[in-house]
Scaffold this active site. Sequence first.
Site, short mmCIF file in Angstrom:
data_model
loop_
_atom_site.label_atom_id
_atom_site.label_comp_id
_atom_site.label_asym_id
_atom_site.label_seq_id
_atom_site.Cartn_x
_atom_site.Cartn_y
_atom_site.Cartn_z
N GLU A 46 0.83 -1.20 0.00
CA GLU A 46 0.00 0.00 0.00
C GLU A 46 0.87 1.26 0.00
OE1 GLU A 46 -3.66 1.72 2.81
OE2 GLU A 46 -2.40 0.05 3.49
N LYS A 115 -9.34 2.51 -2.24
CA LYS A 115 -9.56 1.89 -0.94
C LYS A 115 -10.95 2.29 -0.44
CE LYS A 115 -7.21 1.13 3.50
NZ LYS A 115 -5.98 1.38 4.27
N CYS A 170 -5.50 -3.18 2.08
CA CYS A 170 -5.30 -3.33 3.53
C CYS A 170 -6.60 -3.48 4.33
CB CYS A 170 -4.47 -2.17 4.04
SG CYS A 170 -3.75 -2.51 5.69
N LEU A 355 -4.20 -55.73 5.84
CA LEU A 355 -4.43 -54.39 6.39
C LEU A 355 -5.90 -54.04 6.52
CD1 LEU A 355 -1.70 -52.21 4.63
CD2 LEU A 355 -2.02 -52.47 7.09
N GLU A 465 -9.43 -49.67 -3.47
CA GLU A 465 -9.88 -50.87 -4.17
C GLU A 465 -11.19 -50.59 -4.92
OE1 GLU A 465 -8.01 -54.26 -1.16
OE2 GLU A 465 -10.14 -53.72 -1.01
N TRP A 470 -11.04 -53.25 -7.68
CA TRP A 470 -10.25 -54.41 -7.26
C TRP A 470 -10.99 -55.12 -6.13
CZ3 TRP A 470 -6.57 -56.77 -9.76
CH2 TRP A 470 -5.73 -57.66 -9.11
#
Length: 640
Positions: A46, A115, A170, A355, A465, A470
């Site tokens: 600014e 501004k 700002c 897992l 999967e 899958w």
Amino acid sequence: MKHGFVKVAAATPDIRVADVQFNMEKICESIQEAEKNDAKIVVFPELCITGYTCGDLFTQDVLLKAARKALFEIAAFTADKDMLVFVGVPLSVDGELYNVAAALNRGEILGLTTKTFLPNYGEFYEMRQFTPGPEIAREILLEGNKIPFGPQLLFQATAMENLIVSAEICEDVWSPIPPSIQAAMEGATVIVNCSASDESVGKDSYRRELIKGQSARLIAGYIYANAGEGESTTDVVFGGHNMIAENGAILAETKRYQNEIIYTELDINRIVSERRKNTTFQISGSRELIRIPFYIEEEKTALTRVFPKKPFVPQDERVRAERCEEILTIQAMGLKKRLLHTRANTAVIGISGGLDSTLALLVTAKAFDMMGKDKKEILAVTMPCFGTTDRTYQNACRMAEQLGASLREVPIGDAVNIHFRNIGHDPKDHSVTYENSQARERTQVLMDIANGTNGMVIGTGDMSELALGWATYNGDHMSMYGVNASVPKTLVRHLVKYAADETPDRKLQAVLYDVLDTPVSPELLPPKDGDIAQKTEDLVGPYELHDFFLYYMLRFGYEPSKIYRLAIRTFEGEYDSVTILKWLETFCRRFFNQQFKRSCLPDGPKVGMVALSPRGDWRMPSDACSAVWMKDLENILLEE
């Protein structure tokens, strides 16, 4: 700007208060440096042409004339620069003084954003010198040039129509209704802020959260350039705290108390994709704001941004632990509700020592603890067959024992062989029929045990999967509640590790660590010398790649060529381009071909931003064609 990336910069040059010539030279030096680094949008603080802290010197005509002259000289300096530059300057218009962010492109002043909100409290007294900007933009005559002047001007790139930039200054962003809100609602995808925010204890944290929040709320890029060293320290100190954010994430940030330039790439296509999906973010289309074209060349942006290899897994260890605990709780809460609602006596889980079934068993045990229910009512069923190895079998049994579940063993080899005879399949033929017959027999066993115990079959399959298809249709694909349905494979591993790290049971911990060290496998083919013969990632590809592909395709709608480009950068040194392309083709082909399996998924809890439930996050026809995606992959080969 290929694939929507545009390189941007936030710069804090050295300045001297009211020394316009010195400041102009330093601004031009920063522009020169930004050009060398291929930045296309550069934002300065600014009032940086004069310095923000000039005070009543802003009433001096000599300073204002010098600032105006410098503004035109800086604009001229950009004549051969391929960039859009925003620089702060005080500007006298019709007898009033305005705080302005000037947009410069290829030698021209394209627009002057005023501004809106002038702070006049604490250490700030801007209304002493400046006038708030007008409510509606108009054109003014400046040195014989008609230039748009006012709030919320929109600057649109001619070579990239979705790159629409708007500025605020700002205090505007600190106000209850920042001007950037309307700009974004009119289509702005990037907001820049020319700022002079001084430092005080704790203010940097608030400022950071403010910029992050605004970029998230607006689903936009946000470039924040702050005043720094060189401003007056009569009463305050400026730290040059620059930030570049995108949709709630800080991509680049300076260290405070040193003047520098930061760079990163904003992903405009990602922003647009996010807005398209977010139905509460609606472009007004009113066209109330002035749109001003600017020109930058269309080229391939060199990437410096870091893309995590495992986007589903937080990199910070503390955050990862918190995320794992939350996910396990979500999974367990979902299962708890379903068990209570159906008044199931038992939870039936097929455990393999892998897992996914390990995670499902851990979640089920947690749900039973939440209900205050005896974990003996968890029926952990091991169903050894042709591919079962001693290692996985023993791990499955020990795990069930340590968690307090009831272990049942139902060997299925004889039943599968009878099935082979019934359908005329040669057991020596290890084709998909050989494999899927085992998976479907296991599902039948689990369903019938559940029927006999007024129980519920808990699904173990994970999201990776499901994305690849899958899973055996109506085999491990089916359950009565799938607790892992929205957990990707890379995250499954961390959830199990978290559970292992946190458990006080050392025997259980040892089993879980060994499960983590076991190769991922459906164990449907006979072992070789007692070891697993069928390793999933050898067949379908590395899950860390597939999860990377899945995340960026579903989360942000990236095209395959863009995902490929990111993967090449992210996995450099681990996978070569041929390997990445091979598995990306596999992912795209399987993702489309296997949608029919996802179209009839059992219920399961959503745990993250990406999920494949056909009832919620991903609704896709089972016969959708992948031709456009595969064509995009072909273009990669043509380019290379």
